[in-house]
Design a protein around this motif. Structure first.
Motif, short mmCIF file in Angstrom:
data_model
loop_
_atom_site.label_atom_id
_atom_site.label_comp_id
_atom_site.label_asym_id
_atom_site.label_seq_id
_atom_site.Cartn_x
_atom_site.Cartn_y
_atom_site.Cartn_z
N ILE A 295 -0.95 5.57 -15.97
CA ILE A 295 -0.32 4.71 -14.96
C ILE A 295 -1.31 4.47 -13.82
N ARG A 296 -0.95 3.54 -12.92
CA ARG A 296 -1.75 3.31 -11.73
C ARG A 296 -0.95 3.76 -10.51
N LEU A 297 -1.55 4.56 -9.67
CA LEU A 297 -0.87 4.99 -8.46
C LEU A 297 -0.56 3.82 -7.54
N VAL A 298 -1.39 2.80 -7.58
CA VAL A 298 -1.17 1.64 -6.71
C VAL A 298 0.09 0.87 -7.08
N ASP A 299 0.65 1.14 -8.25
CA ASP A 299 1.89 0.50 -8.66
C ASP A 299 3.12 1.28 -8.22
N ARG A 300 2.91 2.48 -7.71
CA ARG A 300 4.03 3.31 -7.30
C ARG A 300 4.36 3.07 -5.82
N GLN A 301 5.65 2.91 -5.55
CA GLN A 301 6.15 2.76 -4.19
C GLN A 301 7.23 3.81 -3.96
N PRO A 302 6.81 5.05 -3.72
CA PRO A 302 7.80 6.14 -3.66
C PRO A 302 8.66 6.08 -2.42
N ALA B 20 -8.97 2.46 -9.33
CA ALA B 20 -10.20 2.24 -8.59
C ALA B 20 -10.04 2.90 -7.22
N PHE B 21 -11.03 3.66 -6.80
CA PHE B 21 -10.94 4.43 -5.57
C PHE B 21 -10.61 3.54 -4.37
N ALA B 22 -11.30 2.43 -4.23
CA ALA B 22 -11.08 1.56 -3.07
C ALA B 22 -9.66 1.01 -3.05
N GLU B 23 -9.10 0.70 -4.22
CA GLU B 23 -7.73 0.20 -4.29
C GLU B 23 -6.73 1.28 -3.89
N LEU B 24 -6.98 2.52 -4.34
CA LEU B 24 -6.08 3.61 -3.96
C LEU B 24 -6.11 3.84 -2.46
N ILE B 25 -7.29 3.81 -1.86
CA ILE B 25 -7.41 4.02 -0.42
C ILE B 25 -6.59 2.96 0.33
N ARG B 26 -6.67 1.72 -0.11
CA ARG B 26 -5.87 0.67 0.53
C ARG B 26 -4.38 0.91 0.34
N HIS B 27 -4.00 1.39 -0.84
CA HIS B 27 -2.58 1.64 -1.12
C HIS B 27 -2.03 2.78 -0.27
N LEU B 28 -2.85 3.80 -0.02
CA LEU B 28 -2.37 4.93 0.78
C LEU B 28 -1.95 4.47 2.18
N ALA B 29 -2.53 3.39 2.67
CA ALA B 29 -2.16 2.88 3.99
C ALA B 29 -0.75 2.30 4.00
N THR B 30 -0.19 2.01 2.84
CA THR B 30 1.14 1.42 2.75
C THR B 30 2.23 2.46 2.47
N VAL B 31 1.83 3.72 2.29
CA VAL B 31 2.77 4.79 1.95
C VAL B 31 2.68 5.87 3.02
N HIS B 32 3.81 6.30 3.57
CA HIS B 32 3.77 7.36 4.57
C HIS B 32 3.28 8.65 3.92
N PRO B 33 2.40 9.41 4.60
CA PRO B 33 1.87 10.64 4.00
C PRO B 33 2.92 11.62 3.52
N ALA C 137 -8.53 5.83 7.22
CA ALA C 137 -8.48 5.91 5.76
C ALA C 137 -8.89 7.29 5.28
N ALA C 138 -9.89 7.88 5.93
CA ALA C 138 -10.35 9.21 5.55
C ALA C 138 -9.26 10.26 5.77
N LEU C 139 -8.54 10.16 6.88
CA LEU C 139 -7.48 11.13 7.17
C LEU C 139 -6.31 10.98 6.20
N ARG C 140 -6.02 9.76 5.80
CA ARG C 140 -4.97 9.57 4.79
C ARG C 140 -5.40 10.19 3.46
N PHE C 141 -6.68 10.04 3.12
CA PHE C 141 -7.17 10.63 1.88
C PHE C 141 -7.11 12.15 1.94
N VAL C 142 -7.36 12.73 3.10
CA VAL C 142 -7.22 14.18 3.27
C VAL C 142 -5.80 14.61 2.95
N ALA C 143 -4.81 13.88 3.48
CA ALA C 143 -3.41 14.21 3.21
C ALA C 143 -3.10 14.09 1.73
#
Length: 342
Positions: free
Chosen positions: A9-16, A248-261, A287-293
């Protein structure tokens, strides 16, 4: 979000989405610490503070210090009772979360909760401050992992919340991190913690835990990188028997900005492996801090990571590692190293 037994699956397709009730139900130790006890904590004999901390926390879990035995004609000498809160101060990888979970499991409590700082503050955001106070009022124990001081607003909310709970009998246990051997910039130390939560300082006893990062003892210090063929083989192999993400790493980083940690735990739900293609060094601190979470939640769930591109221990640039969030980035690097070798 649909579930499946295997496949990619792709994480970028998930909207939890996570409800307040689900957030409360999740306030238990991560699965890897389900069986954490004081007996299974392996204190490093090179650092006596680890054994001393364990003994002190055993006493805390029992409600205070046990009485020392006196002689035949001597009155037993009692060890002073501990404060209602303990704060575990030390570097990452010295077993603080293990000890925190051991407190949770050992304390004979009717109502007890275990969560990261971000989970508690997210709960306040979801339920509102007053409802959160009502929820926790009467609780016997609150365990707070990775207490953060980065956001003054969140810090004061937690200080106020804890200040309302302690007078009603709630006991507290908290941890945070200091980089190993760091005495200067980026260090999150006991005095920082107590200064920032000054209204609650008298409720906490600081317990120092020294040591080296146990995750690095069996590693070469660098995150493992796959070439394209090895990456594809790892993803396809894991997908044959479980659910694997491939992004793709860059796509996931962008997606993390749309999901609360607070929802990242649901984002990686049911995964047996995380795949990240074309990793790059992050330049944006948010973006780095979201990736840490995200890494923290993946580590809690012990999900192996396979990646191509730059090594994941180089995902945070030198300027970031020299700044005020240094301890967060170093902790994430330590965890990424472990996950890429698992």
């Amino acid at each position: 979000m649909t579930s499946t037994d295997s496949g990619t699956i792709r994480l970028v397709d998930r909207q939890p989405a996570v409800s307040g009730a689900e957030m409360v139900a999740a306030l238990v130790p991560p699965p890897q610490f389900d069986g954490a006890t004081f007996d299974t904590y392996r204190a490093d004999p090179s650092f006596p503070s680890q054994h001393e901390a364990k003994e002190r926390l055993i006493a805390f879990s029992l409600g205070g210090g046990p009485a020392e035995r006196g002689g035949l004609f001597r009155r037993a000498k009692k060890v002073p009772e501990m404060k209602p809160g303990v704060y575990l101060d030390g570097g990452f990888g010295v077993g603080k979360t293990h000890l925190l979970a051991a407190i949770y499991h050992a304390m004979p409590a009717r109502r007890k909760y275990f969560g990261s700082f971000i989970e508690y503050t997210a709960l306040v955001g979801a339920l509102g401050y007053q409802k959160t106070v009502e929820l926790f009022r009467g609780a016997d124990l609150l365990c707070i992992d990775e207490f953060e001081l980065d956001d003054p607003g969140d810090t004061m909310v937690m200080t106020r919340l804890l200040g309302e709970l302690v007078p009603t009998g709630t006991r507290l246990a908290a941890t945070s991190n200091t980089p190993p051997n760091a005495l200067g910039e980026g260090r999150f130390a006991a005095q920082d913690f107590l200064r920032e939560i000054r209204a609650m300082a008298s409720s906490f006893e600081t317990i120092r835990i020294d040591g080296t990062d146990y995750r690095q003892r069996a590693l070469d210090g660098h995150a493992e990188v796959c070439d394209d063929a090895a990456y594809r083989a790892a993803i396809d192999g894991a997908a044959a028997s479980g659910v694997v993400s491939d992004d793709a790493f860059a796509e996931l980083i962008r997606h993390l900005a749309t999901v609360h940690p607070s929802r990242y735990v649901r984002l990686i739900e049911n995964l047996s492996m995380i795949g990240l293609r074309d990793v790059i060094t992050l330049q944006d601190q948010s973006a780095a801090l979201r990736f840490v979470a995200f890494v923290d939640r993946a580590y809690d769930a012990q999900i192996p990571v396979r990646a191509t591109g730059r090594p994941l221990d180089e995902v945070f640039g030198e300027e970031m590692l020299a700044g005020g969030y240094r301890k967060k980035y170093l902790r994430a690097i330590s965890r990424l190293n472990a996950l890429t070798h698992s």
